[in-house]
Design a protein around this motif. Structure first.
Motif, PDB file in Angstrom:
ATOM      1  N   LEU A  63       0.701  -1.077   0.162  1.00  0.00           N
ATOM      2  CA  LEU A  63       0.173   0.164   0.046  1.00  0.00           C
ATOM      3  C   LEU A  63       0.791   1.162  -0.217  1.00  0.00           C
ATOM      4  N   GLY A  64       0.645   2.193  -0.825  1.00  0.00           N
ATOM      5  CA  GLY A  64       1.192   3.333  -0.846  1.00  0.00           C
ATOM      6  C   GLY A  64       0.778   4.396  -1.923  1.00  0.00           C
ATOM      7  N   PRO A  65       0.978   5.574  -2.077  1.00  0.00           N
ATOM      8  CA  PRO A  65       0.472   6.640  -2.791  1.00  0.00           C
ATOM      9  C   PRO A  65       1.129   6.086  -4.570  1.00  0.00           C
ATOM     10  N   PRO A  66       0.503   6.092  -5.488  1.00  0.00           N
ATOM     11  CA  PRO A  66      -0.842   6.369  -5.793  1.00  0.00           C
ATOM     12  C   PRO A  66      -1.522   4.999  -5.319  1.00  0.00           C
ATOM     13  N   MET A  90     -11.976  11.120  -2.248  1.00  0.00           N
ATOM     14  CA  MET A  90     -10.997  10.041  -2.194  1.00  0.00           C
ATOM     15  C   MET A  90      -9.560  10.847  -1.700  1.00  0.00           C
ATOM     16  N   MET A  91      -9.333  11.694  -2.416  1.00  0.00           N
ATOM     17  CA  MET A  91      -7.996  12.280  -2.294  1.00  0.00           C
ATOM     18  C   MET A  91      -8.052  13.379  -1.047  1.00  0.00           C
ATOM     19  N   ASP A  92      -9.138  14.101  -0.619  1.00  0.00           N
ATOM     20  CA  ASP A  92      -9.161  14.640   0.637  1.00  0.00           C
ATOM     21  C   ASP A  92      -9.136  13.661   1.662  1.00  0.00           C
ATOM     22  N   CYS A  93      -9.473  12.390   1.904  1.00  0.00           N
ATOM     23  CA  CYS A  93      -9.444  11.337   2.821  1.00  0.00           C
ATOM     24  C   CYS A  93      -8.323  11.061   2.949  1.00  0.00           C
TER      25      CYS A  93
END
Length: 198
Positions: A63-66, A90-93
């Protein structure tokens, strides 16, 4: 006080000969079962479920961005009711770039819902969403999502369905995104990624 006489029961079962009885002929008799002796020096085999290599003390390193986020049917419908833009919320979360992924099963399930859910279908066919092809025949989306998450631990699952949440909680290292108080929240996300933990 005299002894109470025991009356014979009306429908007593007929006594049957067991298949090992000596009075039966040799061909009708049941063969005695020979128990195999276990060799004490032989290696004992046990089936222990193999944990994926990406999990390190229940911490998912894939798990990791993006973030790749699997979207469920009811999540799209509840997002429309709560007037939330999927990608932006989703980006805000998560405070990072998010790639919403939608499987063929979820798209087929929204198409089956009919004309009432045409807005959800339009959102599902958004070019920002990544399409994930399904190889299996049935179109039950929950089974498809659970199967995909058990095989690949790189996804976050978005759902509002209690049964699906319960099934995904049994799989280690998979975070769940859900809607509460008109915003997106996330469960079981590793602390280091900086996502709000509710």
């Amino acid at each position: 006080m005299g002894k109470q006489k025991k009356a014979r029961k009306y429908a007593t079962m007929k006594r049957m000969l067991s298949l090992r009885d000596q009075r039966l002929k040799e061909k009708d008799r049941l063969k005695p079962i020979k128990k195999e002796k276990k060799d004490p020096s032989a290696l004992k085999e046990r089936e222990v479920p193999q944990h994926p290599s990406c999990l390190f003390f229940q911490y998912n390193t894939q798990l990791g961005p993006p973030y790749h986020i699997l979207v469920d049917t009811n999540f799209i419908n509840f997002s429309i009711k709560a007037k939330l833009d999927l990608v932006q919320s989703m980006m805000d979360c998560l405070y990072a770039k998010c790639i919403p992924c939608i499987t063929d099963c979820v798209t087929a399930e929204i198409e089956k819902l009919g004309q009432k859910y045409r807005v959800a279908l339009r959102i599902a066919k958004d070019p920002r969403f990544e399409r994930l092809p399904c190889t299996h025949k049935e179109t039950y989306a929950d089974d498809c999502l659970v199967q995909r998450v058990t095989q690949h631990k790189c996804y976050i699952v978005t759902t509002v369905d209690r049964d699906l949440k319960r099934r995904i909680r049994k799989i280690p290292g998979v975070p769940i995104m859900y809607i509460s108080n008109h915003r997106y929240n996330i469960q079981r996300m590793p602390d280091d990624y900086g996502a709000p933990w509710f």
